[in-house]
Design an enzyme around this catalytic site. Sequence first.
Site, short mmCIF file in Angstrom:
data_model
loop_
_atom_site.label_atom_id
_atom_site.label_comp_id
_atom_site.label_asym_id
_atom_site.label_seq_id
_atom_site.Cartn_x
_atom_site.Cartn_y
_atom_site.Cartn_z
CB ALA A 19 3.62 -19.30 2.63
CD GLU A 47 -6.07 19.44 -1.67
OE1 GLU A 47 -6.77 18.96 -0.75
OE2 GLU A 47 -5.98 18.92 -2.78
CG LEU A 106 -9.65 -16.97 4.89
CD1 LEU A 106 -10.43 -16.74 3.58
CD2 LEU A 106 -8.18 -17.18 4.58
#
Length: 323
Positions: free
Chosen positions: A159, A54, A207
């Site tokens: 998956a 803002e 991962l």
Amino acid sequence: MNAADLAFLARAVELAERGRGTAHPNPVVGAVVVRDGEVVGEGWHSRRGEPHAEPIALAAAGARAHGATIYVSLEPCTHHGRTPPCVDACSEAGVARVVAASLDPNPEVGGGPASLAAHGIAFEVAPHDSDAAVRARRQNEAWRTWIRHGRPFVTLKCAVTLDGRVAVPGRRWVSGPESRLLVHVLRAASDAVAAGMGTVRLENPRLDARDVPVARQPRRLAFGHGPLPAGSELELRSGPLAAELAALAAEDVQSLLLEGGPTLAAAFLEAGLVDKVMLFVAPVLAGSGPLLVGPLGAPLDLTRLEARRVGADILLTAYVNEP
Ligand SMILES: NC(=O)c1ccc[n+]([C@@H]2O[C@H](COP(=O)([O-])OP(=O)(O)OC[C@H]3O[C@@H](n4cnc5c(N)ncnc54)[C@H](OP(=O)(O)O)[C@@H]3O)[C@@H](O)[C@H]2O)c1
């Protein structure tokens, strides 16, 4: 609220995305100042400690902010944090009206509408199911859950075959290369990635995010009692799931990509700890093998189901808990 209002909100939501990846742990926020139907200032929040959207948009508008409407992707803050309250900035600039695409989920920060009213500024929020409102909440879905529930936003990613199985006999992968690349994009965008110890024992996954641009690797976790395979770099998390998530949230982990398998997926779902499901559905019938989730005590309805093609697969996305 008319079509022009919604279009300016859509622009604020678009501008907010410029803070993606750098605003963390703050939300991404965009703002557009409009006077007599013309955009006179734009801004977005790019980094914690730096100005919010803002004041940037109002500074760009200068004197033209007087009597203007400011469109924001997230309700203006009222609190004195690292930067002054945005409600005060709106008041000082002489803004006549504030239109927000989403409300602040943080009870300590909210109160913007009442505070704006006290300053004599009109306030409106977009209809809950309008495109701008849905996109605004979604773009900060992780942050909203982290603030409101004190835990990361959990996306269960799997998956799956056409017969609902998560492994295909004799094959290393279920989904195609395009889907697997997209998973690396999802990992790179997550604060943490996790698998269950069952999967870790079988596959010893890394991962990490590979073959895609990575600003910061996610934390990589294994839920279970272990032990981890020799050389694994995963963090073992052995406590109750809710307690582990609360501890991760306290370390600014806002988003967790849960990569299965079915036993851990069922435990997360039963505990009400999955917020979104992403299924890469591959065109194959496995015929046998583990199903997507272990048994659930009761059926679970999901919302806002969407489908898109990824290579030869279809990616299905739906919410268990909408942000
Ligand atoms: N297609 C896919 O996307 C995908 C993804 C991942 C895995 N998979 C497949 O899934 C299969 C392995 O799945 P899985 O079900 O055997 O193992 P899993 O769900 O990966 O892991 C189960 C383990 O999670 C741990 N755990 C932690 N908190 C738990 C809780 N509250 N409740 C239950 N378990 C908890 C336990 O570890 P401890 O025993 O150490 O306590 C448990 O043995 C493999 O075939 C793998 O290929 C497929």
